[in-house]
Design a protein around this motif. Structure first.
Motif, short mmCIF file in Angstrom:
data_model
loop_
_atom_site.label_atom_id
_atom_site.label_comp_id
_atom_site.label_asym_id
_atom_site.label_seq_id
_atom_site.Cartn_x
_atom_site.Cartn_y
_atom_site.Cartn_z
N ASN A 183 0.22 1.62 -12.57
CA ASN A 183 0.26 2.05 -13.97
C ASN A 183 -1.14 2.20 -14.59
OD1 ASN A 183 3.01 2.12 -13.89
ND2 ASN A 183 3.35 0.60 -15.49
N GLY A 184 -2.03 2.81 -13.83
CA GLY A 184 -3.37 3.08 -14.32
C GLY A 184 -4.29 1.87 -14.36
N ARG A 185 -3.83 0.75 -13.84
CA ARG A 185 -4.65 -0.46 -13.83
C ARG A 185 -4.98 -0.85 -12.39
NH1 ARG A 185 -1.13 -4.51 -17.46
NH2 ARG A 185 -2.99 -5.83 -17.28
N LYS A 186 -6.15 -1.42 -12.21
CA LYS A 186 -6.60 -1.73 -10.85
C LYS A 186 -5.95 -3.01 -10.33
CE LYS A 186 -10.62 -2.07 -7.86
NZ LYS A 186 -12.03 -1.73 -7.68
N LEU A 187 -5.25 -2.88 -9.19
CA LEU A 187 -4.58 -4.02 -8.57
C LEU A 187 -5.34 -4.52 -7.35
CD1 LEU A 187 -0.88 -4.71 -8.26
CD2 LEU A 187 -2.21 -4.76 -6.15
N GLY A 188 -6.12 -3.64 -6.73
CA GLY A 188 -6.86 -4.06 -5.55
C GLY A 188 -7.80 -2.97 -5.08
N GLY A 189 -8.43 -3.24 -3.96
CA GLY A 189 -9.38 -2.27 -3.43
C GLY A 189 -9.65 -2.49 -1.95
N VAL A 190 -10.27 -1.48 -1.35
CA VAL A 190 -10.62 -1.50 0.07
C VAL A 190 -12.09 -1.17 0.21
CG1 VAL A 190 -10.19 -0.43 2.32
CG2 VAL A 190 -8.29 -0.77 0.72
N LEU A 191 -12.79 -1.89 1.07
CA LEU A 191 -14.20 -1.61 1.33
C LEU A 191 -14.41 -1.54 2.84
CD1 LEU A 191 -17.16 -1.30 0.37
CD2 LEU A 191 -17.37 -3.80 0.57
N GLY A 200 -23.63 2.11 21.90
CA GLY A 200 -22.66 3.15 21.56
C GLY A 200 -21.38 2.69 20.93
N LEU A 201 -21.12 1.38 20.91
CA LEU A 201 -19.91 0.88 20.28
C LEU A 201 -20.04 0.95 18.76
CD1 LEU A 201 -19.15 -2.28 22.45
CD2 LEU A 201 -18.19 0.02 22.68
N CYS A 202 -18.92 1.16 18.09
CA CYS A 202 -18.89 1.24 16.63
C CYS A 202 -18.12 0.04 16.09
CB CYS A 202 -18.23 2.54 16.19
SG CYS A 202 -18.16 2.75 14.38
N HIS A 203 -18.79 -0.80 15.35
CA HIS A 203 -18.20 -2.01 14.79
C HIS A 203 -17.79 -1.72 13.35
CE1 HIS A 203 -19.11 -6.31 13.10
NE2 HIS A 203 -17.81 -6.09 13.22
N VAL A 204 -16.50 -1.85 13.05
CA VAL A 204 -15.95 -1.51 11.74
C VAL A 204 -15.30 -2.74 11.12
CG1 VAL A 204 -14.28 -0.09 10.48
CG2 VAL A 204 -15.56 0.89 12.39
N VAL A 205 -15.56 -2.94 9.84
CA VAL A 205 -14.91 -4.01 9.08
C VAL A 205 -14.23 -3.40 7.86
CG1 VAL A 205 -15.23 -6.12 7.73
CG2 VAL A 205 -16.53 -5.78 9.83
N ILE A 206 -12.95 -3.71 7.69
CA ILE A 206 -12.20 -3.26 6.52
C ILE A 206 -11.95 -4.46 5.62
CG2 ILE A 206 -10.08 -2.19 5.68
CD1 ILE A 206 -9.81 -0.77 8.32
N GLY A 207 -12.56 -4.46 4.45
CA GLY A 207 -12.36 -5.53 3.48
C GLY A 207 -11.26 -5.16 2.50
N ILE A 208 -10.41 -6.13 2.18
CA ILE A 208 -9.26 -5.89 1.31
C ILE A 208 -9.19 -6.96 0.24
CG2 ILE A 208 -6.72 -5.74 1.21
CD1 ILE A 208 -6.89 -4.94 4.24
N GLY A 209 -9.09 -6.54 -1.01
CA GLY A 209 -8.91 -7.48 -2.11
C GLY A 209 -7.69 -7.07 -2.93
N ILE A 210 -6.79 -8.03 -3.18
CA ILE A 210 -5.57 -7.75 -3.95
C ILE A 210 -5.37 -8.87 -4.97
CG2 ILE A 210 -3.07 -7.41 -3.85
CD1 ILE A 210 -3.42 -6.58 -0.92
N ASN A 211 -5.14 -8.49 -6.21
CA ASN A 211 -4.80 -9.48 -7.24
C ASN A 211 -3.33 -9.85 -7.10
OD1 ASN A 211 -7.40 -9.21 -8.44
ND2 ASN A 211 -6.71 -7.44 -9.61
N VAL A 212 -3.05 -11.11 -6.84
CA VAL A 212 -1.67 -11.55 -6.66
C VAL A 212 -1.15 -12.26 -7.90
CG1 VAL A 212 -0.08 -12.98 -5.29
CG2 VAL A 212 -1.93 -11.72 -4.16
N ALA A 213 -1.82 -13.33 -8.30
CA ALA A 213 -1.41 -14.07 -9.51
C ALA A 213 -2.66 -14.63 -10.16
CB ALA A 213 -0.43 -15.17 -9.15
N VAL A 214 -3.35 -13.80 -10.90
CA VAL A 214 -4.62 -14.16 -11.52
C VAL A 214 -4.36 -14.66 -12.94
CG1 VAL A 214 -6.91 -13.30 -12.19
CG2 VAL A 214 -5.78 -12.38 -10.15
N PRO A 215 -4.99 -15.78 -13.34
CA PRO A 215 -4.82 -16.25 -14.72
C PRO A 215 -5.11 -15.14 -15.72
CG PRO A 215 -5.98 -17.89 -13.43
CD PRO A 215 -5.85 -16.68 -12.55
N GLU A 216 -4.27 -15.04 -16.75
CA GLU A 216 -4.37 -13.93 -17.70
C GLU A 216 -5.74 -13.82 -18.33
OE1 GLU A 216 -1.96 -12.22 -21.62
OE2 GLU A 216 -1.19 -13.94 -20.49
#
Length: 250
Positions: A183-191, A200-216
């Motif tokens: 609903n137009g509000r940010k709930l999480g993100g990916v980095l 030649g190897l490619c090392h990839v890290v996917i960071g994930i942040g999600i708001n689950v139950a954050v104090p108001e």
């Protein structure tokens, strides 16, 4: 006893006397109080009751590596090489960039209850009080740079959206390149971060942040978006979601 051990004892939200907490670790009541102050630094509200001791104002479901491992089980597509769960670290992405899987075909996961230097895109800070969200990273090694690498953030976001819909009955949208929106509000993100190794190897890290139950009171200040941030609890009309189940499914 350090603050992490105290957190485990207080996670049930019940009162525990300072005397009992001190006896469990051979600490004075003054030393217990010092550890309580560290919990407050992590964004927790610790109540002190005369003659009753200490308790968290809200119980916390702490992340558990074995729960995640059991839920993931065996998968022919990868070997789960390791799961690290920290009470406190600076950045789960940084940890896995410095500690990648040992070889292609192995997956390594890192979770944190609280990050002192959590990051989003363009070095924006990611703020999440302890136990209020999902702060995790997944590391993978490719044999060379994968095709369509720039789509990886979108692919991760689509997978997360499917998980949230299935696990929490909340329909979210994706905002290019890395935002998870309700609903137009940010709930999480990916980095997504990567590094090409000399061999030649490619090392990839996917960071994930999600708001689950954050104090108001905290939620109101964690995003500079016009409509602000939101968490899963708000989006699901107050329903609570298991963080372990959500983390494992992601």
């Amino acid at each position: 006893m350090d603050s992490s051990e105290l957190l485990v004892l207080l996670a049930d939200g019940e009162f525990h006397s300072g005397e009992r907490l001190g006896a469990a670790a051979g600490l004075t009541r003054a030393a217990v109080w010092k550890q309580v102050r560290k919990l407050e630094k992590w964004g927790l509200n610790v109540e002190a009751g005369t003659g009753r001791g200490y308790r968290l104002s809200q119980p916390i479901e702490l992340l558990d590596a074995q729960h995640v491992r059991d839920a993931v089980g065996r998968d022919e597509r990868f070997e789960l090489e390791g799961i690290d769960v920290f009470t406190e670290t600076d950045s789960t992405n940084r940890f896995l960039m410095e500690n990648p899987p040992s070889r292609p075909g192995a997956l390594r996961l890192c979770f944190a209850e609280w990050q002192s230097a959590g990051r989003g895109r363009l070095e924006r800070r990611w703020v999440s009080p302890l136990g209020s969200g999902i702060c995790m990273s997944a590391a993978w090694v490719f044999e060379g740079t994968p095709q369509n690498f720039t789509a990886m953030s979108l692919a991760a976001g689509a997978a997360i959206a499917e998980v949230i819909a299935a696990q929490c009955a909340v329909d979210v949208q994706l905002k290019w390149p890395n935002d998870i929106v309700w609903n137009g509000r940010k709930l999480g993100g990916v980095l997504v971060e990567s590094r090409i190794e000399s061999h030649g190897l490619c090392h990839v890290v996917i960071g994930i942040g999600i708001n689950v139950a954050v104090p108001e009171a905290v939620l109101a200040g964690v995003s500079d978006w016009q409509d602000g941030a939101v968490d899963i609890r708000t989006a699901s009309n107050g329903e609570t979601s298991s963080r372990n189940a959500l983390a494992a499914r992601i």
